[in-house]
Scaffold this motif. Structure first.
Motif, PDB file in Angstrom:
ATOM      1  N   UNK A   1       5.683  -4.490  -5.314  1.00 38.94           N
ATOM      2  CA  UNK A   1       5.401  -3.165  -4.759  1.00 38.94           C
ATOM      3  C   UNK A   1       6.185  -2.100  -5.521  1.00 38.94           C
ATOM      4  N   UNK A   2       7.453  -2.361  -5.752  1.00 37.44           N
ATOM      5  CA  UNK A   2       8.297  -1.359  -6.423  1.00 37.44           C
ATOM      6  C   UNK A   2       7.822  -1.123  -7.856  1.00 37.44           C
ATOM      7  N   UNK A   3       7.384  -2.198  -8.522  1.00 37.61           N
ATOM      8  CA  UNK A   3       6.915  -2.052  -9.908  1.00 37.61           C
ATOM      9  C   UNK A   3       5.647  -1.211  -9.994  1.00 37.61           C
ATOM     10  N   UNK A   4       4.843  -1.254  -8.929  1.00 35.85           N
ATOM     11  CA  UNK A   4       3.544  -0.581  -8.982  1.00 35.85           C
ATOM     12  C   UNK A   4       3.521   0.701  -8.160  1.00 35.85           C
ATOM     13  N   UNK A   5       4.699   1.147  -7.720  1.00 35.26           N
ATOM     14  CA  UNK A   5       4.770   2.400  -6.978  1.00 35.26           C
ATOM     15  C   UNK A   5       4.221   2.307  -5.565  1.00 35.26           C
ATOM     16  N   UNK A   6       4.163   1.088  -5.031  1.00 35.36           N
ATOM     17  CA  UNK A   6       3.669   0.902  -3.666  1.00 35.36           C
ATOM     18  C   UNK A   6       4.822   0.514  -2.746  1.00 35.36           C
ATOM     19  N   UNK A   7       4.495   0.305  -1.489  1.00 37.03           N
ATOM     20  CA  UNK A   7       5.457  -0.119  -0.480  1.00 37.03           C
ATOM     21  C   UNK A   7       4.884  -1.311   0.276  1.00 37.03           C
ATOM     22  N   UNK A   8       5.763  -2.050   0.916  1.00 37.49           N
ATOM     23  CA  UNK A   8       5.269  -2.995   1.918  1.00 37.49           C
ATOM     24  C   UNK A   8       4.965  -2.164   3.164  1.00 37.49           C
ATOM     25  N   UNK A   9       3.687  -2.017   3.479  1.00 34.83           N
ATOM     26  CA  UNK A   9       3.304  -1.155   4.604  1.00 34.83           C
ATOM     27  C   UNK A   9       3.004  -1.956   5.866  1.00 34.83           C
ATOM     28  N   UNK A  10       2.949  -3.279   5.732  1.00 38.22           N
ATOM     29  CA  UNK A  10       2.659  -4.055   6.925  1.00 38.22           C
ATOM     30  C   UNK A  10       2.738  -5.546   6.684  1.00 38.22           C
ATOM     31  N   UNK A  11       2.543  -6.255   7.778  1.00 38.58           N
ATOM     32  CA  UNK A  11       2.593  -7.720   7.809  1.00 38.58           C
ATOM     33  C   UNK A  11       1.294  -8.185   8.448  1.00 38.58           C
ATOM     34  N   UNK A  12       0.748  -9.278   7.966  1.00 46.23           N
ATOM     35  CA  UNK A  12      -0.423  -9.837   8.660  1.00 46.23           C
ATOM     36  C   UNK A  12      -0.115 -11.284   9.047  1.00 46.23           C
ATOM     37  N   UNK A  13      -0.707 -11.723  10.140  1.00 49.41           N
ATOM     38  CA  UNK A  13      -0.639 -13.138  10.485  1.00 49.41           C
ATOM     39  C   UNK A  13      -1.843 -13.501  11.333  1.00 49.41           C
TER      40      UNK A  13
ATOM     41  N   UNK B   1       0.816  -1.202   0.000  1.00 45.08           N
ATOM     42  CA  UNK B   1       0.000   0.000   0.000  1.00 45.08           C
ATOM     43  C   UNK B   1       0.842   1.240   0.000  1.00 45.08           C
ATOM     44  N   UNK B   2       0.291   2.287   0.621  1.00 43.01           N
ATOM     45  CA  UNK B   2       1.043   3.537   0.684  1.00 43.01           C
ATOM     46  C   UNK B   2       0.739   4.239   2.003  1.00 43.01           C
ATOM     47  N   UNK B   3       1.645   5.146   2.336  1.00 41.33           N
ATOM     48  CA  UNK B   3       1.469   5.915   3.563  1.00 41.33           C
ATOM     49  C   UNK B   3       0.808   7.238   3.220  1.00 41.33           C
ATOM     50  N   UNK B   4      -0.008   7.709   4.149  1.00 41.33           N
ATOM     51  CA  UNK B   4      -0.634   9.025   4.004  1.00 41.33           C
ATOM     52  C   UNK B   4      -0.475   9.706   5.360  1.00 41.33           C
ATOM     53  N   UNK B   5       0.617  10.470   5.503  1.00 44.68           N
ATOM     54  CA  UNK B   5       0.936  11.021   6.808  1.00 44.68           C
ATOM     55  C   UNK B   5       1.280   9.879   7.745  1.00 44.68           C
ATOM     56  N   UNK B   6       0.658   9.867   8.912  1.00 43.77           N
ATOM     57  CA  UNK B   6       0.908   8.791   9.877  1.00 43.77           C
ATOM     58  C   UNK B   6       0.083   7.544   9.572  1.00 43.77           C
ATOM     59  N   UNK B   7      -0.868   7.669   8.658  1.00 41.21           N
ATOM     60  CA  UNK B   7      -1.756   6.549   8.365  1.00 41.21           C
ATOM     61  C   UNK B   7      -1.241   5.724   7.188  1.00 41.21           C
ATOM     62  N   UNK B   8      -1.770   4.511   7.062  1.00 39.92           N
ATOM     63  CA  UNK B   8      -1.383   3.642   5.946  1.00 39.92           C
ATOM     64  C   UNK B   8      -2.634   3.129   5.247  1.00 39.92           C
ATOM     65  N   UNK B   9      -2.535   3.062   3.935  1.00 35.76           N
ATOM     66  CA  UNK B   9      -3.664   2.583   3.137  1.00 35.76           C
ATOM     67  C   UNK B   9      -3.236   1.285   2.467  1.00 35.76           C
TER      68      UNK B   9
END
Lengths: 139, 94
Positions: A74-86, A33-41
């Motif tokens: 993520x890099x190809x699509x202009x995104x980042x790894x914003x988190x991990x789920x388990x 996803x991406x970051x928006x200020x302190x939040x993540x989408x």
């Protein structure tokens, strides 16, 4: 103020599907996803292999090859790894000492509680000053 | 000297002023990581032990291969190679 993780309903449902299929073992993966200020989408969710063969019911080790593949996407699509789920099978969606010991700063850690009855709570946490703080999840 | 790209994971970007990838020079993975350490204060201690080996919770990939499966930190690099610092991601309910 509590940080927010934006997780669209369909992406949350996808995590629930992964959790149910892996039960009673732990499932894990990556949030792009991406970051928006302190939040993540969160824009997309990816499942990774759990390489912990000894204790797959209460531990996970995310396959670094799967991490690398998600990072590449993520890099190809202009995104980042914003988190991990388990998942936490038969356990609340709260971080354990094991989760804390292995956590990295700067990521959202989404935990999905799952039991034989289905998916329970889905909660998100972020490391702050060496301890987990809960984030609000908004769809 | 070969110029290579080093990909920085989100948790370590505080050390690279937010950059998601940086350039480094060297003939081996170890050289490149040392150059990275010289350029960015504090980064190397997060990635390597005092002996210069990857820390327990870090993997270093050259392209799509973990350097542990190659020649470790002595693995030679070629011009244009990509090194990825991959955090080990783990945990669990207990």
């Amino acid at each position: 103020m509590m940080r927010t993780l934006v997780l669209a309903r369909n992406l949350g449902e996808r995590l629930g599907g992964y959790a149910r299929r892996a039960y009673p073992q732990e499932a894990c993966g990556v949030l792009l996803g991406k970051s928006a200020g302190d939040d993540r989408i969160v824009i997309s969710v990816h499942q990774a292999r759990n390489l912990n063969a000894e204790r797959p019911r209460d531990r996970y080790e995310l396959d670094p090859g799967d991490f690398l593949a998600a990072d590449e996407e993520a890099r190809k699509t202009g995104l980042d790894i914003v988190g991990i789920w388990h998942t936490h099978p038969d356990h609340p969606a709260q971080p354990s000492a094991t989760d804390r010991a292995a956590a990295w700063p700067g990521w959202s850690y989404v935990i999905v509680s799952v039991s034989c009855d289905g998916v329970g709570d889905v909660r998100s946490w972020c490391l702050s000053d060496d301890r987990f703080e809960e984030e609000a999840i908004r769809s | 000297m070969k110029t290579i790209t080093v990909r920085i994971p989100t948790p370590l970007r505080a050390y690279t002023h937010g950059a998601d990838e940086v350039r480094a020079e060297g003939a081996t993975v170890a050289d490149a990581m040392r150059a990275l350490g010289d350029a960015y204060d504090g980064l190397l201690a997060q990635v390597l032990t005092e002996d210069g080996e990857p820390r327990q919770f870090v993997n270093i990939y050259l392209g799509s291969r973990n350097v542990r499966a190659l020649q470790g930190m002595r693995t030679p690099v070629a011009e244009g190679d990509v090194i990825s610092i991959v955090p080990a991601v783990a945990g669990g309910r207990a």
